[in-house]
Design an enzyme around this catalytic site. Structure first.
Site, short mmCIF file in Angstrom:
data_model
loop_
_atom_site.label_atom_id
_atom_site.label_comp_id
_atom_site.label_asym_id
_atom_site.label_seq_id
_atom_site.Cartn_x
_atom_site.Cartn_y
_atom_site.Cartn_z
N LEU A 1 -1.17 1.98 8.51
CA LEU A 1 -1.81 2.41 7.28
C LEU A 1 -2.51 3.75 7.38
O LEU A 1 -3.18 4.04 8.37
CB LEU A 1 -2.86 1.37 6.87
N GLU B 1 -6.35 4.92 1.66
CA GLU B 1 -6.51 5.59 0.38
C GLU B 1 -7.66 6.59 0.42
O GLU B 1 -7.74 7.49 -0.42
CB GLU B 1 -6.85 4.49 -0.64
N HIS C 1 0.87 -1.18 0.00
CA HIS C 1 0.00 0.00 0.00
C HIS C 1 0.91 1.23 0.00
O HIS C 1 1.87 1.28 0.75
CB HIS C 1 -0.89 -0.03 1.24
#
Ligand SMILES: Cc1cc2nc3c(=O)[nH]c(=O)nc-3n(C[C@H](O)[C@H](O)[C@H](O)COP(=O)(O)OP(=O)(O)OC[C@H]3O[C@@H](n4cnc5c(N)ncnc54)[C@H](O)[C@@H]3O)c2cc1C
Ligand code: SF4
Ligand code: FES
Lengths: 580, 231
Positions: A250, A253, A240
């Site tokens: 993370l 997106e 990612h």
């Protein structure tokens, strides 16, 4: 060792989104147990942030065919198109069903489920980014996991929490049950069950920098691989683009879906050069390669030029608070930066396994490359490879995958159980496992052969040699390193000889799965002499449809890996050059 | 830098009661408390037991008492706490080993409040509608990750373990204030009980303990007030 025996019709291993969804389907029709090494609500589905796609058309015109087109193109044409059709068509009812069960989606003014843009999702086959991802702020996975667990609680589903499955029993090609280890006591439990679903999630822990939980060690695929079941498409591992620098945590997106921009050290919006039409919302494989290229060309930021920036400063405090509250909190907590005012240092992070246990569209496990079904064994979620993601998964398609194919796994269990009779499992079924554990307990501890040392070398070397860009040299080198680590693993030792909460013992067993996942990843990557989706060979930079429009199946062959291939199932979309 | 860490250890197979062990660790100020525990486990004493999974504050595995306060070990950095760092298991639940407690009664209390949407009306083929304002009413309590930091910081819970505790009330709140749910009355009846919401003495420990920033005490107050509207 104390051995306890249970008798069920079906067992589901794993209580993330896929396992719980399967349980909801199967529980009313059989004596069912869900076995999970973590409390269900601690599964990594709860970490998912950005959304789950379905062509609800709540914001603008949309239909599931466009979703299917994007998924196939995103997969670099490696996905099996009939399976993709199922995924995208059933998406709509799956989202509605979750809403009916109570999932608190974010809402539009109209009261309908809110939808946002995400990488690689477009309207009219590439015209413009699509508002397709259904979301609940940036904690969509948390809400899915909670809702599915709540539903299971309301149905009275039987759980064995903090029980770790370590073996499956298959006699003459027929499934008989699984063997589990009770973490709190060290007791062994034999679960007689003729239908078994593996929904054990991914295996990001083969890499050093990852968005995955410590518990994601590839247990389901590892257990089956050791029994001779192949693993499909293991060379396709997704990085990612936006993990927090060094930590790998993370940043969804969704940050770019809401307008966030990637910038290099000069502040340049470099994605304009790599994907002129959809820029920062290009699919992940492309964005991660772009970042790696920027870094290798000296355009990375920081003293070591080894990261880029994710810039949210133009979004405004209100949007950030409403739509991206959690991920911006991670930045405040771990980097001590205020994302409203400052850009965030990011680098690609090991994120998602496109490959895994091969299944058909009914989640039935396949035991070879010709499509032979292994009776009674199923898999769904990240542990499985259907394949709907092909060489590169689009964001939001995994949360979708876990509910669509989790449900199908549950249905297949019901079909199988209702058409077969109970199959007895002998009282000494746990012998192989108890021998293995006793062996580990008896060996004197030698820190040279400790789990953390071997694991650290494994993760560091995979990060170095088998990450975004690969070559014959790097993969050959990694093959040697892995074989050496495998030799050392034969002598692995642990210091804790107790029965209660002996997680050192379990980490030792998990390390073997990590080695299996790494072996198959590297061998499959070495053999595939082309670049496709997440697999980029610097020595074979082109996609080669003539020779490689096929899935790889990696079999255990003693201490090495044997590869076979199966053609991709095409459908409406002929492979084309992939440009955005 | 060197960091001194004291951990309350207990192994039921060898110890009659808990005892403190001291560790001197090389650590970076930006590391998490969880990283320190891993250093001990991986490079010093493999038998140290604690739960963890996600390592970034979203799974709820590693609530523990650090320097006297409940927190998630993965959510607090070394530079944010004073040394020596004292680490103990959360209080009020039986210790299984070292920092691991038995969660059974915690999850039993959670299940008591019927933590699931109840609505038998035919929902139709599409989603039920809900305005953003209605959705907002229970936003805060949807964030709960069932880590038990709140319940095990509550002085009432320490003395009366039959009290359902803040976490269960938070999860009741999540449904009581959801416009799509039809069973508030049943849940509020349960929480009116002697071991329900009125046990709360608004100590606010729960609110400061919650790693998700949920206004736990406020949620309990909302539920208490709502209880008065049923007869
Ligand atoms: C940070 C992050 C954000 C993401 N965001 C998104 C997103 O926005 N949209 C999207 O579509 N996808 C997203 N993904 C991907 C997606 O969340 C995962 O692929 C998906 O949730 C996996 O679900 P699962 O049910 O297969 O596995 P998991 O949720 O990982 O569950 C695995 C289960 O298996 C159990 N288990 C494992 N081994 C054993 C064993 N040996 N014995 C017993 N039990 C075992 C565990 O206890 C657990 O219950 C994200 C992933 C990450 C890491
Ligand atoms: S309310 Fe907060 S502290 Fe309590 S269990 Fe939920 S997340 Fe943990
Ligand atoms: S390890 Fe998941 S919350 Fe800390």
């Amino acid at each position: 060792m104390k051995v306890v025996k249970h008798s069920f019709d079906g067992v589901i291993v794993g209580a993330g989104g896929a396992g719980l969804r399967a349980a909801i389907e199967a529980a009313p029709h059989m004596k069912l147990a869900v076995i999970t090494k973590l409390y269900p609500t601690r599964s990594h589905t709860g970490a998912a942030q950005g959304g789950m796609s379905a062509a609800l058309a709540n914001v603008e015109e949309d239909n599931w065919n466009w979703h299917a087109f994007d998924t196939v193109k995103g997969s670099d044409y490696l996905a099996d198109q009939p399976a993709v059709d199922i995924l995208c068509k059933e998406a709509i009812d799956s989202v509605v069903e979750l809403e009916h069960w109570g999932l608190p989606f974010s809402r539009l003014e109209s009261g309908k489920i809110a939808q946002r843009r995400f990488g690689g999702h477009t309207v009219r086959e590439g015209e413009a980014p699509a508002f397709r991802a259904c979301y609940a702020a940036d904690r969509t996975g948390h809400m899915i996991l909670q809702t599915l667990y709540q539903k299971c609680v309301s149905m009275g589903v039987t759980f064995f929490d903090e029980f770790q499955v370590l073996d499956i029993k298959i006699d003459d090609g027929v499934c008989k049950g699984v063997i589990a280890y009770e973490i709190a006591t060290g007791d062994i439990h034999i679960f007689e069950a003729r239908a078994v679903t593996f929904a054990t999630g991914g295996f990001g822990k083969i890499y050093k920098v990852s968005s995955n939980a410590h518990s994601l060690t590839g247990d389901g695929p590892g257990i089956l691989y050791q029994k001779g079941i192949p693993l499909e498409d293991m060379e396709f591992y997704q990085f990612h683009p936006t993990g927090i620098y060094r930590l790998g945590i993370l940043l969804s997106e969704a940050a770019r879906g809401e307008g966030g921009i990637l910038r290099n050290k000069d502040g340049e919006r470099f994605m304009e050069r790599y994907a002129p039409s959809i820029k920062d919302l290009a699919p992940r494989d492309m964005v991660s390669r772009a970042i790696a290229t920027e870094i290798s060309e000296g355009n990375g930021a920081g003293p070591n030029n080894d990261f880029v920036y994710l810039d949210l400063t133009h979004l405004g405090a209100e949007t950030i608070k409403q739509k991206l509250p959690d991920i911006t909190d991670f930045v405040r907590t771990y980097v001590k930066i205020e994302p409203i005012n400052e850009p965030i240092p990011v680098q690609p992070t090991a994120h998602y396994a496109m490959g895994g246990i091969p299944t058909d569209v009914n989640a039935r496990v396949l035991s070879d490359a010709t499509g032979t079904v292994l009776p009674g064994v199923y898999s769904a979620g990240e542990s499985a490879c259907v394949s709907v993601h092909g060489a590169n998964r689009l964001g939001t398609n995994s949360l979708l995958d876990i509910v669509v194919f989790g449900k199908r796994a549950g249905q297949s269990m019901v079909d199988y159980v209702s058409s077969t009779k109970p199959m007895p499992l002998s009282d000494n079924a746990a012998e192989d496992l108890t021998n293995k554990i006793e062996n580990l307990m008896e060996k004197n501890h030698n820190p040279e052969f400790s789990v953390p040392r071997i694991r650290e070398e494994l993760q560091d070397s995979m990060e170095e040699n088998a990450k975004i860009f690969r070559s014959e040299d790097s993969l050959e080198k990694q093959t040697k390193i892995l074989s050496n680590l495998r030799d050392r693993y034969q002598n692995v030792t642990i210091s804790d000889k107790g029965k209660v909460f002996n997680t050192e013992l379990l980490e030792a067993i998990e390390l073997e799965y990590l080695l299996d996942m790494s072996d198959t990843t590297v061998a499959s990557a070495l053999h595939r002499k082309e670049s496709r989706g997440a697999h980029s060979r610097v020595d074979h930079v082109e996609r080669d449809d003539k020779n490689w429009l096929k899935h790889s199946f990696a079999f255990k062959n003693g201490d090495s890996v044997k590869l076979e291939y199966k053609d991709v199932e095409l459908g409406n979309y002929e492979p084309k050059e992939r440009k955005y | 830098m060197d960091v001194k860490v004291n951990i309350l250890r207990y192994n039921p197979e060898t110890d009659r009661k808990g005892h403190w062990e001291e560790y001197i660790l090389k650590a970076d100020p930006d590391e998490r408390i969880l990283d320190l525990l891993h250093k001990v486990k991986w490079f010093d004493d493999g038998s140290l037991a604690f739960r963890r999974s996600c390592a970034h504050g979203v799974c709820g595995s590693d609530a523990m008492v650090v320097n006297g306060e409940n927190m998630l070990a993965c959510q607090v950095l070394v530079k944010e706490v004073s040394t020596p760092i004292k680490i103990e298991p959360i209080r009020g639940l039986p210790v299984i080993k070292d920092l691991v407690v038995n969660m059974d009664s915690f999850f039993d209390s959670y299940k008591k409040v019927m933590p699931y949407l109840i609505n038998d009306d035919e929902p139709g083929e599409r989603e039920r509608l809900q305005s953003p304002e209605d959705r907002d009413r229970f936003e805060d309590t949807t964030k709960c990750i069932l880590c038990a930091a709140c319940t095990t910081s509550c002085p009432v819970f320490w003395t009366a373990d039959t009290y359902v505790g803040p976490a269960a009330i938070v999860n009741a709140h999540r449904f009581v204030f959801d416009s799509r749910d039809n069973a508030s009355k049943q849940r509020l009846e349960i929480l009116k009980d002697v071991d329900g919401a009125f046990r709360c003495r608004t100590a606010f420990n729960c609110t400061s303990a919650c790693p998700r920033g949920i206004q736990v005490t406020k949620a309990i107050e909302d539920v208490k007030r709502e209880t008065l509207t049923i007869n």
